[in-house]
Motif scaffolding. Structure first.
Motif, short mmCIF file in Angstrom:
data_model
loop_
_atom_site.label_atom_id
_atom_site.label_comp_id
_atom_site.label_asym_id
_atom_site.label_seq_id
_atom_site.Cartn_x
_atom_site.Cartn_y
_atom_site.Cartn_z
N UNK A 105 5.45 -4.16 3.03
CA UNK A 105 4.12 -4.58 3.45
C UNK A 105 3.60 -3.53 4.43
N UNK A 106 2.88 -2.58 3.89
CA UNK A 106 2.41 -1.42 4.64
C UNK A 106 0.96 -1.67 5.08
N UNK A 107 0.77 -2.75 5.83
CA UNK A 107 -0.58 -3.23 6.09
C UNK A 107 -1.43 -2.37 7.02
N UNK A 108 -0.83 -1.61 7.91
CA UNK A 108 -1.65 -0.79 8.80
C UNK A 108 -0.97 0.50 9.25
N UNK A 109 -0.07 1.01 8.42
CA UNK A 109 0.74 2.16 8.83
C UNK A 109 -0.09 3.41 9.13
N UNK A 110 -1.24 3.53 8.48
CA UNK A 110 -2.03 4.75 8.71
C UNK A 110 -2.87 4.69 9.98
N UNK A 111 -2.93 3.52 10.63
CA UNK A 111 -3.71 3.39 11.86
C UNK A 111 -2.80 3.59 13.06
N UNK A 112 -2.52 4.85 13.37
CA UNK A 112 -1.63 5.19 14.48
C UNK A 112 -2.39 6.06 15.46
N UNK A 113 -2.30 5.69 16.72
CA UNK A 113 -2.94 6.48 17.76
C UNK A 113 -1.92 7.04 18.74
#
Length: 181
Positions: A152-160
């Motif tokens: 479940x890769x629900x928000x992996x690209x939202x990294x700060x």
């Protein structure tokens, strides 16, 4: 829309779509998954779903049809995943995590579970990232039990705070029902 909106459309797009999703969309998604997530997937292997729960339901129904009875889920975790597994006729098995993520050693003890749903890049609600050693241990578990890992890769690209975490998909027998909830 009229003349201007229809210029880019192709007649084939106006009929019944491919049940797996529009081929052009699947090609774009596989390119993104390779570039942005490090996943290796062919457009023919990708099915566009109506969200995470639709994908999980489809996978769980397939598991049930194959004779599986239990699916491991992270505890704590997103309640809707537990409910969806149960709605598909399978028994959810709660597996706790710690500061390194899902306790794969406890997954070994859940002998009836041959599938697991995990959010390795950002576990909900704890925010823990599955540690590299645990990622390897999870892939080993899947190989040992001929199991399935549903990522479940629900928000992996939202990294700060750091670079995005790569997808587990490169491991054998891993499916990624990734979408926005």
């Amino acid at each position: 829309m009229g003349r201007h909106g229809a210029r880019g459309d192709h007649r084939a797009d106006l009929g019944y779509p491919d049940a797996a999703g529009l081929p052009r969309l699947r090609r774009q998604l596989t390119a993104y998954l390779a570039r942005g997530r490090g996943a290796r997937v062919d457009p023919g292997q990708l099915i566009v779903c109506a969200g995470t729960l639709d994908a999980v339901m489809r996978l769980c129904r397939s598991l049930r049809a194959a004779g599986r009875t239990h699916v491991a889920v992270e505890d704590p975790g997103w309640t809707q995943l537990h409910l969806t597994v149960a709605a598909a006729g399978l028994t959810p098995v709660a597996i706790p995590g710690d500061e390194d993520g899902l306790r794969v050693d406890l997954l070994h003890q859940a002998t009836a579970a041959r599938a697991v749903i995990v959010a390795p890049a950002h576990q909900f609600p704890t925010g823990v990232v599955l540690a590299p050693a645990r990622r390897a241990e999870l892939a080993d578990w899947a190989r040992e039990v001929d199991g399935l890992v549903m990522e479940d890769d629900y928000d992996a690209e939202f990294r700060y705070d750091r670079h995005p975490v790569g997808a587990l998909q490169g491991s054998r027998r891993t499916m990624s029902p990734c979408s926005a909830r």
